[in-house]
Scaffold this active site. Structure first.
Site, short mmCIF file in Angstrom:
data_model
loop_
_atom_site.label_atom_id
_atom_site.label_comp_id
_atom_site.label_asym_id
_atom_site.label_seq_id
_atom_site.Cartn_x
_atom_site.Cartn_y
_atom_site.Cartn_z
N GLN A 151 -5.54 -4.40 27.75
CA GLN A 151 -5.86 -2.97 27.68
C GLN A 151 -6.01 -2.35 29.06
O GLN A 151 -6.92 -2.71 29.80
CB GLN A 151 -7.17 -2.80 26.90
CG GLN A 151 -7.74 -1.39 26.93
CD GLN A 151 -9.03 -1.26 26.13
OE1 GLN A 151 -9.02 -1.00 24.94
NE2 GLN A 151 -10.15 -1.47 26.79
N TYR A 180 -7.14 0.52 30.58
CA TYR A 180 -7.90 1.77 30.53
C TYR A 180 -8.68 2.01 31.82
O TYR A 180 -8.39 2.90 32.57
CB TYR A 180 -8.89 1.74 29.35
CG TYR A 180 -8.30 2.12 28.02
CD1 TYR A 180 -6.93 2.13 27.82
CD2 TYR A 180 -9.11 2.47 26.95
CE1 TYR A 180 -6.39 2.48 26.59
CE2 TYR A 180 -8.59 2.83 25.72
CZ TYR A 180 -7.22 2.83 25.54
OH TYR A 180 -6.71 3.17 24.33
N SER A 181 -9.74 1.17 32.04
CA SER A 181 -10.65 1.41 33.16
C SER A 181 -9.94 1.36 34.50
O SER A 181 -8.97 0.61 34.68
CB SER A 181 -11.75 0.35 33.16
OG SER A 181 -12.57 0.51 32.05
N GLU A 226 -12.27 -0.18 18.33
CA GLU A 226 -12.87 -1.17 19.21
C GLU A 226 -14.33 -1.35 18.84
O GLU A 226 -14.85 -2.45 18.81
CB GLU A 226 -12.74 -0.73 20.67
CG GLU A 226 -13.30 -1.74 21.64
CD GLU A 226 -13.08 -1.37 23.11
OE1 GLU A 226 -13.27 -2.24 23.95
OE2 GLU A 226 -12.72 -0.21 23.41
N SER A 239 -20.32 1.87 27.88
CA SER A 239 -21.64 1.27 28.11
C SER A 239 -22.62 1.75 27.04
O SER A 239 -22.39 2.76 26.37
CB SER A 239 -22.16 1.66 29.49
OG SER A 239 -22.57 3.01 29.49
N ASN A 240 -23.71 1.00 26.89
CA ASN A 240 -24.67 1.39 25.86
C ASN A 240 -25.32 2.75 26.15
O ASN A 240 -25.76 3.44 25.23
CB ASN A 240 -25.72 0.28 25.69
CG ASN A 240 -25.14 -0.92 24.95
OD1 ASN A 240 -23.91 -1.01 24.77
ND2 ASN A 240 -25.98 -1.83 24.51
N GLU A 241 -25.35 3.12 27.43
CA GLU A 241 -25.84 4.46 27.75
C GLU A 241 -24.88 5.52 27.20
O GLU A 241 -25.31 6.53 26.62
CB GLU A 241 -25.98 4.63 29.28
CG GLU A 241 -27.18 3.89 29.88
CD GLU A 241 -26.88 2.42 30.17
OE1 GLU A 241 -25.72 1.98 29.97
OE2 GLU A 241 -27.81 1.70 30.60
#
Lengths: 380, 397
Positions: free
Chosen positions: B126, B128-129, B244, B382-384
């Site tokens: 993937q 992406y980032s 995802e 991220s969880n944030e």
């Protein structure tokens, strides 16, 4: 009430700081870790020259007459540099044990060698089945010849691969977890019957699994009297905990500062991520844990000589705080650095690993909360 | 509402269980716990066995090789795989690339790529980032400029999981530099063998090599490999991000890990009794199991909603947050259970026989797992960011 340092102590801190800055960069440390030996004899020699190895010992044994506060200052700066050389094991633990319980002859024999950097020592206290209980000892020492014969095994003995001598708690009487019947022996690491399996640890140090098969220890190898070892061992470990708390504070400080710096510069959504309130509060929590840990480090180092019950409560309280804070600060430093925090390349992960290992060394949070509570009950 | 499985579902459970028992490769079963990184061949061996059976992608549409299993059966299937501790199926092709291809791809793309994904011919990664675009994915800068029948791509991607094995990469690239960040992005499928692509490993703090940097220098990719319309890639990717997250709760794996944790804690002695019976440890373990049970039922509710035709909404962010927090807590408790034996770094060492005396291979992998699992609250949004999504899309804040 006074929390200020003497001029000598400030100078001591400055000289350690300068050494770490000049000679112990993250890159330099990497080279040390990758070397065959896994530590640097040159650094050790330099520590001796700076007087760090002599700091806590009396002048008659080649020391500078310092004490716990000097060790605390040194260990805090070592924490900031992630120093792998075995200061805690050799100077604080083994030197401390000999200082506490050694005969005049033993002190004269070992302390000057430690102070000069000539002798590395390791304490082989933990056993495979023992977890954190210092009294959980199956290794036996039986009378034989003019001394004792040792049989048994020790686990995760930090710095053993570098050591010339080991201090070994063994049973001269009593059952597995009895408080009585533990005797300390100073034994040559190359003595016949000792076999070691060396390995690196997760946080970049070196350790060994050690087995003893009919290892001979002369009568003069006994440290502090037959059967009287546990109380001495506990005191020395509490003193080591006090020093290790300072190391952990050094690690946490670096992580908190690095995280704040990163969040000021890393931009996402058109602004530094440090502008997001949720991350600000997280960093404030990290900062507070650092401050609380520093307070506990001062507390324990100032209470080491206030009697056994007070010392136990102080050491266990400090270790529980350090364990909890180290985990939080370490985990959040990784989280706020995002993917970068996960890399081996950045120093952040290495401080996190050291803090993680400190929690399990000499007893984790659970162990010390229980010990703290139990010590409070016997008080009343 | 009914929690019980039907007799047919129970029969299916037995069928899955015995299929795994009879067909899971013996060499994978024998793998020591310490060797955490599997190689490509090992990953694909189990993938292909399941593909042959027709079970590798139960959630795909029937026409492309999926099953018509009910949510209960899909749940049973993934549960059985996890409980048996089988090697995970790598989802970049199966769960991420494939849904975009069958939803937004043209017929030629579907015909070519989907069977290859299904049969484990192509390994996908993937793209992406980017170094400057993590949580803020729309800030990506990798450019693709049209040149006849091709796009010429320049830029870099990072944190690309298992790209070292990849044959294909689906990626987001900027095709219109002047548009608003989300508006100028296209979705391309790139052959990793194209000249100009280089893959550089990123070693993580546990010493593992899972993620990579990818550099793209004048990489020519056919326009035919673009999914959907130019500059509309962001819309397609958003759908994919939903997929995802839907798999990310990892309930069954966590159950299996908790079983492993209990085994370790009952084999570990503390003060003359198993650690499992220590009140403090038992309390934390119980609290974790309760959390996991709650997550399991949240997961099932999401699955049921999905089956009723609702698309995975922002609620699936709950699954990501809670799932990863639980996974991390499990590794934390494992490390606590390991005690002083969390410290040895035994990677690359021969653990046969009594070389290491008291240390089992099982304990040797625990600290690296704990360190490695820190990634789970960072990746996949991220969880944030997940909390932001819930705050905005669910709570309307």
């Amino acid at each position: 009430m006074d929390f200020s340092f003497t001029e000598e102590q400030v100078l001591l801190r400055n000289s350690v700081q300068r050494y770490i800055q000049d000679k112990y960069s993250f890159e330099a440390r990497k080279t040390i870790l990758a070397s065959e030996a896994g530590w640097s004899r040159d650094n050790w020699r330099a520590f001796a020259e700076l007087g760090l190895l002599a700091a806590p010992f009396a002048e008659e044994y080649g020391g500078f007459g310092g004490g716990a506060l000097e060790a605390m200052i040194i260990m805090e700066e070592f924490g900031k540099g992630l120093v792998v050389e075995p200061y805690l094991q050799t100077v604080v633990l083994c030197g401390g044990l000999i200082n506490l319980a050694g005969s005049a002859a033993q002190k004269s024999e070992y302390l000057p060698k430690i102070a000069s950097g000539e002798l590395i020592m390791a304490l082989a206290h933990a056993e495979p089945q023992g977890r954190f209980n210092l009294a959980d000892i199956l290794t036996r020492a039986e009378k034989g010849g003019d001394g004792f014969v040792l049989n048994g095994a020790k686990a995760v003995v930090t710095a053993a691969p570098w050591a010339g001598k080991l201090i070994i708690p063994a049973r001269t009487s009593g059952a597995q977890r009895d408080r009585r019947g533990v005797t300390l022996f100073i034994v040559d690491k190359n003595a016949p019957g000792i076999s070691c399996r060396d390995y690196p640890t997760i946080d970049g140090q070196r350790a060994s699994e050690i087995s003893f098969e009919n290892v001979k220890a002369g009568g003069n190898a006994v440290l502090g009297g037959v059967g009287a070892g546990l109380a001495i061992l506990e005191e020395a470990v509490d003193r080591a905990i006090a020093a290790q708390c300072a190391e952990a504070v050094g690690c946490m400080r670096v992580l908190t500062d690095a995280t704040v710096e990163y969040c000021k510069t890393r931009k996402q959504f058109g602004q530094p991520i440090g502008k997001f309130q949720v991350l600000q509060h997280r960093m404030v929590d990290m900062f507070m844990e650092c401050e609380q840990s520093l307070s506990m480090t001062y507390m324990v180092n100032l209470k080491l000589d206030e009697g056994e019950a007070e010392r136990i409560r102080a050491a266990s309280a400090a270790k529980a705080q350090i364990g909890k804070a180290g985990r939080f600060v370490g985990q959040q430093a990784i989280q706020l650095h995002g993917g970068m925090g996960m890399t081996d390349e950045l120093n952040v992960g290495h401080y996190f690993k050291r803090l993680t290992m400190i929690d399990a060394q000499f007893g984790n949070v659970d162990y010390h909360l229980k010990r703290f509570a139990a010590a409070g009950q016997t008080d009343r | 509402m009914d929690l019980k499985f039907t007799p047919e579902e129970i029969a299916f459970q037995h069928e899955v269980r015995s299929f795994i028992a009879e067909n899971y490769p013996a060499e994978l079963r024998a793998r020591r716990k310490l060797e955490r990184e599997f190689d490509k061949r090992e990953y694909l061996s189990w993938h292909r066995i399941l593909a042959q059976k027709g079970w590798v992608a139960p959630s795909w549409p029937r026409e492309h090789g999926g099953t018509d299993w009910t949510p209960a059966k899909k749940y049973i299937f993934s549960n059985e795989l996890a409980l048996a501790g089988t090697i995970p199926l790598i989802g970049f092709g199966l769960n991420l690339a494939a849904p975009v291809i069958w939803t937004y791809g043209n017929q030629a793309q579907k015909d070519y790529f989907l069977p290859r994904i299904y049969n484990g011919v192509d390994w996908w990664c993937q793209g992406y980032s980017e170094p400057g675009a993590g949580s803020d994915l729309a800030g990506l800068r990798t450019r693709a400029v049209r040149d006849g029948d091709h796009y010429v791509i320049n830029g870099s991607k990072t944190w690309t999981t298992l790209a070292q094995h990849a044959d294909m990469m689906f990626c987001l690239v900027r095709t219109d530099a002047d548009a608003k960040p989300q508006a100028g992005i296209s979705f391309l499928l790139v052959d990793m063998k194209t000249p100009g692509i280089s893959v550089r490993p990123i070693i993580t703090l546990d010493g593992g090599h899972e993620v990579n940097e990818i550099f793209l220098e004048d990489v020519r990719t056919p326009v035919a490999n673009r999914i959907g319309n130019e500059n509309e890639g962001w819309t397609y990717a958003k759908v994919l991000l939903g997929h995802e997250r839907s798999g990310i709760a990892g309930v069954a794996r966590s159950k299996q890990q908790i079983a492993r944790l209990k085994k370790i804690a009952s084999d570990t002695q503390e003060e003359g009794r198993p650690l499992l019976l220590d009140p403090d440890f038992a309390h934390r373990l119980a609290a974790l199991e309760v959390e996991l049970l709650a997550l399991e039922f949240t997961d099932l509710r999401t699955l049921a909603a999905l089956n009723a035709g609702q698309s995975p909404g922002a609620e699936s962010s709950i699954l990501k947050i809670k799932g990863t927090e639980i996974q991390q807590r499990i590794t934390e408790l494992m490390l606590e259970a390991a005690g002083i034996y969390g410290a040895p770094d035994l990677r690359g060492m021969n653990l046969d026989g009594d070389n290491f005396m008291g240390i089992s291979a099982e304990l040797g992998g625990i600290a690296p797992d704990y360190l490695n699992m820190r990634k789970s609250s960072i990746y996949g949004g991220s969880n944030e960011i997940q909390r932001n999504i819930i705050a905005k899309a669910v709570l309307g804040l």
